[in-house]
Design a protein around this motif. Sequence first.
Motif, PDB file in Angstrom:
ATOM      1  N   SER A  21       0.845  -1.189   0.000  1.00 33.66           N
ATOM      2  CA  SER A  21       0.000   0.000   0.000  1.00 33.66           C
ATOM      3  C   SER A  21       0.879   1.238   0.000  1.00 33.66           C
ATOM      4  O   SER A  21       1.893   1.288   0.681  1.00 33.66           O
ATOM      5  CB  SER A  21      -0.894   0.011   1.247  1.00 33.66           C
ATOM      6  N   VAL A  22       0.445   2.238  -0.786  1.00 34.92           N
ATOM      7  CA  VAL A  22       1.224   3.470  -0.930  1.00 34.92           C
ATOM      8  C   VAL A  22       0.264   4.648  -0.764  1.00 34.92           C
ATOM      9  O   VAL A  22      -0.805   4.653  -1.392  1.00 34.92           O
ATOM     10  CB  VAL A  22       1.878   3.520  -2.334  1.00 34.92           C
ATOM     11  N   PRO A  23       0.612   5.642   0.065  1.00 37.39           N
ATOM     12  CA  PRO A  23      -0.249   6.829   0.157  1.00 37.39           C
ATOM     13  C   PRO A  23      -0.394   7.476  -1.217  1.00 37.39           C
ATOM     14  O   PRO A  23       0.583   7.507  -1.987  1.00 37.39           O
ATOM     15  CB  PRO A  23       0.509   7.761   1.110  1.00 37.39           C
ATOM     16  N   VAL A  24      -1.573   7.991  -1.510  1.00 40.67           N
ATOM     17  CA  VAL A  24      -1.808   8.560  -2.848  1.00 40.67           C
ATOM     18  C   VAL A  24      -0.788   9.644  -3.177  1.00 40.67           C
ATOM     19  O   VAL A  24      -0.317   9.752  -4.309  1.00 40.67           O
ATOM     20  CB  VAL A  24      -3.260   9.100  -2.964  1.00 40.67           C
ATOM     21  N   GLU A  25      -0.392  10.435  -2.167  1.00 42.90           N
ATOM     22  CA  GLU A  25       0.555  11.532  -2.460  1.00 42.90           C
ATOM     23  C   GLU A  25       1.917  11.028  -2.919  1.00 42.90           C
ATOM     24  O   GLU A  25       2.699  11.791  -3.496  1.00 42.90           O
ATOM     25  CB  GLU A  25       0.720  12.475  -1.250  1.00 42.90           C
ATOM     26  N   ASP A  26       2.221   9.755  -2.669  1.00 44.20           N
ATOM     27  CA  ASP A  26       3.508   9.217  -3.117  1.00 44.20           C
ATOM     28  C   ASP A  26       3.380   8.394  -4.398  1.00 44.20           C
ATOM     29  O   ASP A  26       4.358   7.811  -4.865  1.00 44.20           O
ATOM     30  CB  ASP A  26       4.114   8.327  -2.020  1.00 44.20           C
ATOM     31  N   PHE A  27       2.177   8.325  -4.960  1.00 41.16           N
ATOM     32  CA  PHE A  27       1.916   7.386  -6.061  1.00 41.16           C
ATOM     33  C   PHE A  27       2.485   7.864  -7.404  1.00 41.16           C
ATOM     34  O   PHE A  27       3.079   7.101  -8.154  1.00 41.16           O
ATOM     35  CB  PHE A  27       0.414   7.137  -6.184  1.00 41.16           C
ATOM     36  N   CYS A  28       2.281   9.128  -7.708  1.00 43.94           N
ATOM     37  CA  CYS A  28       2.745   9.649  -9.008  1.00 43.94           C
ATOM     38  C   CYS A  28       4.176  10.144  -8.851  1.00 43.94           C
ATOM     39  O   CYS A  28       4.493  10.866  -7.910  1.00 43.94           O
ATOM     40  CB  CYS A  28       1.858  10.794  -9.479  1.00 43.94           C
ATOM     41  N   THR A  29       5.031   9.783  -9.812  1.00 43.87           N
ATOM     42  CA  THR A  29       6.440  10.145  -9.675  1.00 43.87           C
ATOM     43  C   THR A  29       6.888  11.157 -10.730  1.00 43.87           C
ATOM     44  O   THR A  29       7.876  11.855 -10.549  1.00 43.87           O
ATOM     45  CB  THR A  29       7.319   8.887  -9.782  1.00 43.87           C
ATOM     46  N   ALA A  30       6.176  11.240 -11.825  1.00 44.35           N
ATOM     47  CA  ALA A  30       6.486  12.166 -12.924  1.00 44.35           C
ATOM     48  C   ALA A  30       5.257  12.156 -13.824  1.00 44.35           C
ATOM     49  O   ALA A  30       4.374  11.315 -13.626  1.00 44.35           O
ATOM     50  CB  ALA A  30       7.724  11.689 -13.685  1.00 44.35           C
ATOM     51  N   PRO A  31       5.172  13.059 -14.817  1.00 44.90           N
ATOM     52  CA  PRO A  31       4.012  12.999 -15.709  1.00 44.90           C
ATOM     53  C   PRO A  31       3.872  11.603 -16.308  1.00 44.90           C
ATOM     54  O   PRO A  31       4.827  11.088 -16.887  1.00 44.90           O
ATOM     55  CB  PRO A  31       4.325  14.047 -16.795  1.00 44.90           C
TER      56      PRO A  31
ATOM     57  N   VAL B 193       0.016  22.199 -11.341  1.00 47.48           N
ATOM     58  CA  VAL B 193       1.022  23.240 -11.136  1.00 47.48           C
ATOM     59  C   VAL B 193       2.396  22.667 -10.813  1.00 47.48           C
ATOM     60  O   VAL B 193       3.247  23.343 -10.249  1.00 47.48           O
ATOM     61  CB  VAL B 193       0.592  24.229 -10.018  1.00 47.48           C
ATOM     62  N   ALA B 194       2.619  21.400 -11.191  1.00 46.13           N
ATOM     63  CA  ALA B 194       3.912  20.743 -10.993  1.00 46.13           C
ATOM     64  C   ALA B 194       3.890  19.490 -11.857  1.00 46.13           C
ATOM     65  O   ALA B 194       2.839  19.121 -12.394  1.00 46.13           O
ATOM     66  CB  ALA B 194       4.107  20.393  -9.516  1.00 46.13           C
ATOM     67  N   PRO B 195       5.008  18.799 -12.013  1.00 42.43           N
ATOM     68  CA  PRO B 195       5.022  17.582 -12.842  1.00 42.43           C
ATOM     69  C   PRO B 195       4.090  16.493 -12.308  1.00 42.43           C
ATOM     70  O   PRO B 195       3.665  15.610 -13.051  1.00 42.43           O
ATOM     71  CB  PRO B 195       6.482  17.134 -12.785  1.00 42.43           C
ATOM     72  N   THR B 196       3.803  16.527 -11.012  1.00 41.89           N
ATOM     73  CA  THR B 196       2.843  15.584 -10.430  1.00 41.89           C
ATOM     74  C   THR B 196       1.872  16.387  -9.578  1.00 41.89           C
ATOM     75  O   THR B 196       2.163  17.529  -9.239  1.00 41.89           O
ATOM     76  CB  THR B 196       3.548  14.578  -9.489  1.00 41.89           C
ATOM     77  N   PRO B 197       0.741  15.783  -9.212  1.00 40.34           N
ATOM     78  CA  PRO B 197      -0.096  16.461  -8.222  1.00 40.34           C
ATOM     79  C   PRO B 197       0.752  16.724  -6.981  1.00 40.34           C
ATOM     80  O   PRO B 197       1.580  15.895  -6.600  1.00 40.34           O
ATOM     81  CB  PRO B 197      -1.201  15.444  -7.951  1.00 40.34           C
ATOM     82  N   LEU B 198       0.568  17.875  -6.366  1.00 39.09           N
ATOM     83  CA  LEU B 198       1.440  18.290  -5.255  1.00 39.09           C
ATOM     84  C   LEU B 198       0.735  18.149  -3.919  1.00 39.09           C
ATOM     85  O   LEU B 198      -0.376  18.642  -3.761  1.00 39.09           O
ATOM     86  CB  LEU B 198       1.788  19.770  -5.408  1.00 39.09           C
ATOM     87  N   PHE B 199       1.393  17.508  -2.972  1.00 38.15           N
ATOM     88  CA  PHE B 199       0.897  17.515  -1.592  1.00 38.15           C
ATOM     89  C   PHE B 199       1.638  18.641  -0.871  1.00 38.15           C
ATOM     90  O   PHE B 199       2.862  18.586  -0.713  1.00 38.15           O
ATOM     91  CB  PHE B 199       1.171  16.163  -0.929  1.00 38.15           C
ATOM     92  N   VAL B 200       0.915  19.684  -0.464  1.00 36.81           N
ATOM     93  CA  VAL B 200       1.568  20.837   0.183  1.00 36.81           C
ATOM     94  C   VAL B 200       1.398  20.684   1.693  1.00 36.81           C
ATOM     95  O   VAL B 200       0.532  21.281   2.321  1.00 36.81           O
ATOM     96  CB  VAL B 200       0.969  22.177  -0.305  1.00 36.81           C
ATOM     97  N   LYS B 201       2.275  19.844   2.222  1.00 43.38           N
ATOM     98  CA  LYS B 201       2.177  19.475   3.627  1.00 43.38           C
ATOM     99  C   LYS B 201       2.215  20.700   4.539  1.00 43.38           C
ATOM    100  O   LYS B 201       1.421  20.845   5.476  1.00 43.38           O
ATOM    101  CB  LYS B 201       3.371  18.566   3.954  1.00 43.38           C
ATOM    102  N   GLU B 202       3.131  21.619   4.215  1.00 40.40           N
ATOM    103  CA  GLU B 202       3.345  22.770   5.104  1.00 40.40           C
ATOM    104  C   GLU B 202       2.100  23.657   5.186  1.00 40.40           C
ATOM    105  O   GLU B 202       1.867  24.309   6.210  1.00 40.40           O
ATOM    106  CB  GLU B 202       4.584  23.574   4.662  1.00 40.40           C
ATOM    107  N   ALA B 203       1.324  23.695   4.123  1.00 40.31           N
ATOM    108  CA  ALA B 203       0.136  24.547   4.145  1.00 40.31           C
ATOM    109  C   ALA B 203      -0.875  24.021   5.160  1.00 40.31           C
ATOM    110  O   ALA B 203      -1.504  24.784   5.900  1.00 40.31           O
ATOM    111  CB  ALA B 203      -0.489  24.617   2.758  1.00 40.31           C
ATOM    112  N   GLY B 204      -1.033  22.691   5.193  1.00 45.13           N
ATOM    113  CA  GLY B 204      -1.945  22.099   6.167  1.00 45.13           C
ATOM    114  C   GLY B 204      -1.414  22.253   7.580  1.00 45.13           C
ATOM    115  O   GLY B 204      -2.155  22.627   8.507  1.00 45.13           O
ATOM    116  N   GLU B 205      -0.120  22.010   7.749  1.00 45.19           N
ATOM    117  CA  GLU B 205       0.476  22.068   9.090  1.00 45.19           C
ATOM    118  C   GLU B 205       0.397  23.470   9.681  1.00 45.19           C
ATOM    119  O   GLU B 205       0.216  23.653  10.884  1.00 45.19           O
ATOM    120  CB  GLU B 205       1.931  21.598   9.035  1.00 45.19           C
ATOM    121  N   ALA B 206       0.495  24.486   8.815  1.00 48.93           N
ATOM    122  CA  ALA B 206       0.459  25.866   9.296  1.00 48.93           C
ATOM    123  C   ALA B 206      -0.876  26.200   9.940  1.00 48.93           C
ATOM    124  O   ALA B 206      -0.981  27.144  10.718  1.00 48.93           O
ATOM    125  CB  ALA B 206       0.741  26.823   8.135  1.00 48.93           C
TER     126      ALA B 206
END
Lengths: 764, 290
Positions: free
Chosen positions: B146-156, B220-233
């Motif tokens: 099992s892989v978290p969705v945010e780690d699934f895509c590696t490049a276009p 807005v990036a080569p893969t969908p972006l997980f913006v961890k810092e935005a949530g943590e803030a």
Amino acid sequence: MTTTAYEPNMVLVNETFDVVGTRPIRHDGADKVTGRALYGADFDTAGLLHGKILRSPHAHARIKSIDTSKAEALPGVLAIVTAKDLPTTKAGVIVDFGEGNMELKYLRDNILASDKALYKGHAIAAVAASSPHVAEEAAALIDVQYEVLEPVLTAPEGMKEGAPLVHEDLKTEELGEKTDKSSNLASHFRHTKGDLDQGFQEADIVVEREFNTVTVHQGYIEPHPATALWNQDGRLHIWCSTQGAFVVRDSCAQILDIPVSQIRVVPMEIGGGFGGKINVYLEPVAALLSKKTGHAVKIVMSRADCFEGTGPTPGSYVKVKIGAKNDGTITAAHAYLAYEAGAYPGSPVGAGGMCVFSAYDIDNVVIDGYDVVVNKPKTAAYRAPGAPNAAFATEQVVDELANKLGMDPIDLRLKNAAKEGTRRADGPVFPRIGCVEVLEAMKSHPHYSAPLEGPNRGRGVSIGFWFNIGLASSCSISVNDDGTINLVEGSTDIGGTRASIAMQAAEVLGIAAEDVRPSVADTDSVGYTAVTGGSRTTFATGWAAYEAAQDVKRQMIERAATVWEVDADSVEFDKGAFKSKTDPELSMSFKDLAGRLSSTGGPIVGRAAVNPQGAGGSFAGNIVDVEVDPETGKVEVLRFTAVQDVGKAIHPSYVEGQMQGGSAQGIGWALNEEYYMGEQGQMTNTSLLDYRMPTSLDLPMIDTVIVEVANPGHPFGVRGVGEANIIPPTPAIANAIHSATGLRLERLPMNPGAVTEAGWKQRK
Amino acid sequence: MHWIDYVNPHSVREATELLAEHGESARILAGGTDLLVLLRGGTMDNVNLVVDGKSIPELNEVTYDPQAGLTLGAAVPCYKIYNNQAVAHAYPGLIDTASLIGGTQIQGRATLGGNLCNAAPSGDSIPAMIALSGVANIAGPSGNRSVPVEDFCTAPRQTVLKRGEMLVSLHFPPPVPNSGARYLRFIPRNEMDIAVAGAGVSVVLDNGTIKSARVSLASVAPTPLFVKEAGEALVGMPATEESVRIASGLARDAARPITDMRGTIEYRKHLCEVLTRRALLTAIERAKEA
Ligand SMILES: Cc1cc2nc3c(=O)[nH]c(=O)nc-3n(C[C@H](O)[C@H](O)[C@H](O)COP(=O)(O)OP(=O)(O)OC[C@H]3O[C@@H](n4cnc5c(N)ncnc54)[C@H](O)[C@@H]3O)c2cc1C
């Protein structure tokens, strides 16, 4: 399309008719809604082969060599053609199809490039094979060596000293005189009226702005199809989707160097054209492939082929300067119009010059037009070609004048409106026109006085003019013994013209529209008929039908006289019946007499060929409300009212359909449509996903107001209605955006990014 | 001519064996709304085997349990998701995206699994699934992982899937009380368009304070972006527009778009701020109603 009667329509003709002005069901309706109508790509015949065209990947390149050996070796490939298979062309031969001249070499080179590829998508070679897939694979095996050259992509860039030359041998024509200057500027024309400097001196206020527009496509839903069979007897048969079967015939005759009598063109049903299906692209190629193989060959374009290998309408640079007195009188106007012709001379800048100020009566005018070749597909007609580019500029400058003068924008236009007797700067004096009536209808429309509530909303107005054309049309009518008639005409039916033509014949003969069987014939079977274009079909072919019906009527009167053994002069035709002027006993309906034709001397066939002048221009205006998302820049069209002088609406539903269609295309042009070009001239958005035409969800209900100021140049007062309606939307929307945001958008498209960035620029 | 074989296996094992044998030249077919377009467009000329996933039971699973969460088979089309009332009620943030991909016809076929495996930067469901802490369940020759969705895509168009592996299902944890999610994208038209930018967000509230949040961006990036810092803030901040603006500013800063026919770098970064802010405000509203 709305089918209820339109209350707001302003009818200014008093004459009443039985058929004209009603809304019968179209004659081709059942076939179309059941999917049985046969379009170009539906054509099939025994031994049919499939063609594929190899296109240039470069916008500008010299063709060094073409090696077809690998493709020829592929099983299933039957023939390959290149420009070498076309007849050789002597330089300087000019051909004319009634809609402008063209150098024969250019015409042939656009079919298959001979020395240079002049745009990405330029046809280089073509394959005929046993299936479309084999043809596609074979095309990819053709090895073309190019020397890639630097492309020229816009008119201002092309006019610069030292710009790469699209045609080394092209010399500028300056104010009608050939010069020996090699340049991408094919020609410069000027229209003048009065004294421009004097006019600007009289002005209290002057507004000048520059505008840029980019290439857009007609976006017809049906991609171009063509099938050709070059028969063993030497006759060439072509089945295609076209706006003009005779233009296809005449073009192919020139390109292939064979007599017109050797070609028969069968127009299939057409899935939209808007001007883009007048020129030939595939037909001569399919013909060459058929000649080589002895089989019929069909070629159908992909969407990308349509974008890259046909004729869009040009990008342009337009500068407009207008001066006015404090009371709103416009004293002077200058326009500088530089249009991209595409790969060969012949942009619609001429028409732009005819329309740029024609809604106004101005004493002092100069109009400069520049036709510039660039490395993009050769432009073709698109609904009022050239006029929207010009109106986008003029109508925004007029709006700004109104703002600065503190005048209502419709009042300012009314104060300066063109009317009967006004002379246009390009020469013609207006006959009776409906510019004032359209503006008055706009002003009195409830939309114009409705309060505009809510933030970020704005309202804009504008007006546009299109001259329309006449040209030749032919028609014949034969009377059936059940009292119906068969009507044969040569205008391919794009927008319901079978109905609008049939109705004019029915009106003359006092029969119902349903009692006419209209059919569009091939070029062997009907007299010469010019294109379905220039808003001419209901006007000119309708006139031919009117005359052919008059011919039938005349012969029927004679027949009645023969039956009654009276003098033909004593017989009249009134309300669907033949009557003796002297003997009330003698009366016969059209149906009765039709039933007796075979026993009283044989069939009756009426015919007419016309070439009318006096097309009578059309004016169209818009009132548009928008809401602009201040954060994303997205423009939502909230309310849209289209007003147009149509002369006489033969079939009001189809007139409304034309007005709504032109408006929809104008809205798309205003907000999102564009050829998005890479730096090397490669269009990157060649699909309908990325070339964003509006979907039904992007359009509001487009309310229509039909204004009828009868055209004195037509028996029923018809003016062409197909084109003027695409002119006002882009500036009306720009003016509405200005009213909502204070931003003047000087560039098309006004997409969300452009609106947002204009806001940033203003804030800086 | 380019021939393509089609097989219709009935078990995960059969499918993974085929994938292991054929490697890059085999592709799973879910709804086909990406695959068929790509095959026709000539950009997948190496593919000569299509393995239909729609007859494999595990790929058709839809199970929701308030304790265990939601398991969505990789071949479940969008319409089955939004027509399932329990799922629609528990995961409105997922419905935002399932009801937005394409149009009605496309939603009859298109799957979230296909959207994820297609790995387009613009895939609309991916930020929504990241925001909901989705996990991809993968089967392969050497077992399951099992892989978290945010780690699934590696490049276009590239994913973590190795030779022989396939996506079996997606799993979402059960919605916690006072949580809300939202996916918003920006397109110039009103339908049938590819996101210029998209933002998928989720929040968990605790009495007007944000307990946790997740922010993810599309296009807005080569893969969908997980913006961890935005949530943590946002953690520990009051659930107000002011707090939201801080997170949306971080989202804008994290975006790494390019300039192309869909928009310029500046415009797309700007949109990330706008969309994240708007999405977070709606997610907070939803959390309050939940
Ligand atoms: C008209 C139209 C509109 C669209 N609109 C949108 C939109 O608005 N937003 C959006 O994001 N997308 C859109 N798309 C793209 C597409 O519909 C979506 O990405 C959709 O979710 C793909 O799902 P699918 O089931 O059709 O995938 P498929 O085409 O079947 O598969 C996509 C890719 O994933 C692989 N794959 C599928 N399942 C598995 C699996 N189980 N294991 C491993 N690999 C797998 C396939 O091999 C293929 O490479 C649109 C497409 C069309 C044609």
